[in-house]
Scaffold this active site. Structure first.
Site, PDB file in Angstrom:
ATOM      1  N   TYR A 115     -13.378  11.287 -48.735  1.00 50.51           N
ATOM      2  CA  TYR A 115     -12.570  10.663 -49.577  1.00 50.51           C
ATOM      3  C   TYR A 115     -13.363   9.924 -50.666  1.00 50.51           C
ATOM      4  O   TYR A 115     -13.176   9.912 -52.064  1.00 50.51           O
ATOM      5  CB  TYR A 115     -11.756   9.580 -48.809  1.00 50.51           C
ATOM      6  N   SER A 162      -8.878   6.806 -57.791  1.00 44.58           N
ATOM      7  CA  SER A 162      -7.633   7.107 -57.205  1.00 44.58           C
ATOM      8  C   SER A 162      -6.617   8.246 -57.947  1.00 44.58           C
ATOM      9  O   SER A 162      -5.914   8.676 -57.243  1.00 44.58           O
ATOM     10  CB  SER A 162      -6.873   5.855 -57.311  1.00 44.58           C
ATOM     11  N   LYS A 177      -6.130  11.208 -55.801  1.00 45.99           N
ATOM     12  CA  LYS A 177      -5.157  11.099 -54.699  1.00 45.99           C
ATOM     13  C   LYS A 177      -4.065  12.136 -54.861  1.00 45.99           C
ATOM     14  O   LYS A 177      -3.574  12.792 -53.790  1.00 45.99           O
ATOM     15  CB  LYS A 177      -4.655   9.623 -54.283  1.00 45.99           C
ATOM     16  N   TYR A 190       0.786   1.520 -57.612  1.00 44.55           N
ATOM     17  CA  TYR A 190       0.713   0.414 -56.598  1.00 44.55           C
ATOM     18  C   TYR A 190       1.926  -0.599 -56.673  1.00 44.55           C
ATOM     19  O   TYR A 190       3.108  -0.171 -56.810  1.00 44.55           O
ATOM     20  CB  TYR A 190      -0.542  -0.336 -56.809  1.00 44.55           C
ATOM     21  N   VAL A 220      -9.494   2.901 -60.100  1.00 48.24           N
ATOM     22  CA  VAL A 220     -10.235   1.411 -60.652  1.00 48.24           C
ATOM     23  C   VAL A 220     -11.090   1.746 -61.668  1.00 48.24           C
ATOM     24  O   VAL A 220     -11.700   0.619 -62.177  1.00 48.24           O
ATOM     25  CB  VAL A 220     -10.723   0.929 -59.401  1.00 48.24           C
TER      26      VAL A 220
HETATM   27  N1  GLN Z   1     -12.512   4.582 -54.455  1.00 46.44           N
HETATM   28  C1  GLN Z   1     -11.677   3.587 -54.679  1.00 46.44           C
HETATM   29  C2  GLN Z   1     -11.325   2.918 -53.297  1.00 46.44           C
HETATM   30  O1  GLN Z   1     -11.219   3.411 -52.235  1.00 46.44           O
HETATM   31  C3  GLN Z   1     -10.279   4.208 -55.243  1.00 46.44           C
HETATM   32  C4  GLN Z   1      -9.388   2.795 -55.508  1.00 46.44           C
HETATM   33  C5  GLN Z   1      -8.789   2.975 -56.729  1.00 46.44           C
HETATM   34  O2  GLN Z   1      -9.010   3.680 -57.634  1.00 46.44           O
HETATM   35  N2  GLN Z   1      -7.547   2.421 -56.917  1.00 46.44           N
HETATM   36  O3  GLN Z   1     -11.442   1.693 -53.348  1.00 46.44           O
END
Ligand code: GLN
Length: 405
Positions: A186, A63, A66, A238, A256
């Protein structure tokens, strides 16, 4: 002498080696990682990178991609058009929730539903989209990043939830192009491989108004960085964003795989990696490391800067007189002239009576001045002159751009 900064980073890691949390299990490839890894890196404005721990460890960016793809979308379409597709409000929901506002827009680009939407906006031409994401993120890092194909495939196989988010946004007419292809891009962007040094450099590029501190390339304009950092501050962690703001206090984003990236505007970029996650999906030790760095190095944005009242170094009449016998009043300013400091300086200037004294404003102790400080000081000089004063500005370092002397 060796700079103590890397030693300090090691101390911080030592004090943060907690064992709680779980590695992300929902992406099969991520579940196989060594949970004991711990690394931190810090990049300065001049491109120096300090690191400690398992700094060679590589992991997928997840993430943390992003905010960078958001920056690319803003550069491609402009802020107003992007805002029609995805909002900037914290959702208070988990990262993979269906979180739409009453207008049918994903609430922000840091949660999956908003990030997938932003990916669809990364390039006007869908055939160029991946190429643009890949080259854009590589420019932020200052080196060509590679995709971990097995993580990519592993996540693509379990992406029905992300697919459903994409179709939901498509149904609200906020997603550009084909949802399946957008999700594939993505997931691919999330599988780009980095280390903590890359994250620190990428963060410093955001914190340096879009200019990579190592390559010198302007990757995106400064106004875009302001937008991205603002959204990171309010939404990057988050549903733990409020805790983060009060305990750590600099814009950040987590992934994650166990990575966290922090960016303090104008000062420092930080990358941390440790795979075990808390219930919000943020690295347990990563959060702790950032808390320590923020406290030890005074990185909290809300920590008051140097008091503006110290702007006045001295104020007084000099023994000098001009040929008409008019005295010279000298005001020496010091430190950094932003709004508050300039306001205090202008208040001092406003106290000078409308007489024939010559006013000398000495800026030689001023260390920095921003555009607001410049404007305010120039206006003060203009008004003093309107009052009939002769004004001399001693500005050896050309803080005012050499126009007012
Ligand atoms: N690729 C992960 C997902 O879409 C990214 C989520 C994350 O890093 N919080 O679930």
């Amino acid at each position: 002498m060796h700079t103590p900064v890397p030693d300090h980073l090691l101390d911080v890691l030592d004090q943060c080696s907690l064992d709680d949390g779980e590695v992300a299990g929902y992406i099969p490839e991520l579940a196989r990682v060594d949970p004991a890894q711990l690394a931190v890196a810090l990049c300065t404005l001049d491109g120096t990178v300090h690191s400690a721990g398992d700094a060679e460890a590589r992991f997928t960016i997840q993430s943390i991609s992003k905010p960078f793809v958001y920056a690319l979308a803003l550069a491609e379409h402009g802020t107003a058009a992007v805002l029609e597709h995805v909002g900037v409000e914290p959702s208070g929901n988990a990262f993979n929730e269906i979180s739409l506002d009453p207008l049918g827009r994903p609430r922000n680009p840091m949660i999956n539903i908003g990030a997938i939407t932003t990916t669809s906006l990364a390039s006007i031409d869908p055939d160029q989209r991946w190429q643009r994401i890949h080259s854009g993120l590589s420019a932020f890092a200052g080196r060509e990043l590679e995709v971990d194909e097995s993580v990519y495939r592993s996540e693509l196989e379990i992406s029905s939830r992300n697919m459903s988010l994409a179709y939901m946004v498509k149904a609200h007419d906020r997603l550009e192009g084909d949802p399946d292809r957008v999700v594939a891009d993505y997931v691919r962007q999330c599988a780009l491989v980095v280390d903590v040094r890359d994250l620190a450099v990428m963060a410093m590029t955001l914190a340096n108004q879009g200019r990579n501190p190592i390559t010198g390339e302007e990757v995106v304009p400064a106004a875009i960085c302001r937008q991205v950092l603002s959204v990171m501050m309010t939404c990057g962690m988050y549903d733990a964003a409020g805790d983060w703001m009060s305990n750590v206090g600099f814009p950040a984003k987590s992934g994650v795989s166990g990575c966290i990236m922090g960016a303090l505007p104008g000062q420092v970029g930080i990358g941390v990696f440790s795979p075990r996650l808390d219930r919000f999906g943020n690295s347990v030790r990563g959060v702790r490391v950032c808390e320590r760095l923020s406290a030890d190095m005074g990185l909290h944005l809300m920590q008051a800067p140097e008091a503006a009242s110290h702007v006045l170094h001295s104020l007084g009449d000099t023994p000098e007189t001009d040929k008409d016998g008019d005295g010279v009043r000298q005001m020496q300013l010091q430190g950094s002239l932003h709004f508050a400091a300039s306001e205090a300086a202008l208040r001092e200037l406003a106290r000078i009576p409308e007489d024939d004294t010559i006013i000398e404003i000495d800026l030689d102790r001023v260390t920095a001045i921003n555009s607001v400080g410049k404007r305010m000081l120039r206006e003060g000089v203009r008004r003093l002159r309107l009052d009939g004063h002769e004004v001399r500005v001693l500005d050896g370092q050309q803080h005012l751009g050499g126009q007012d002397q």
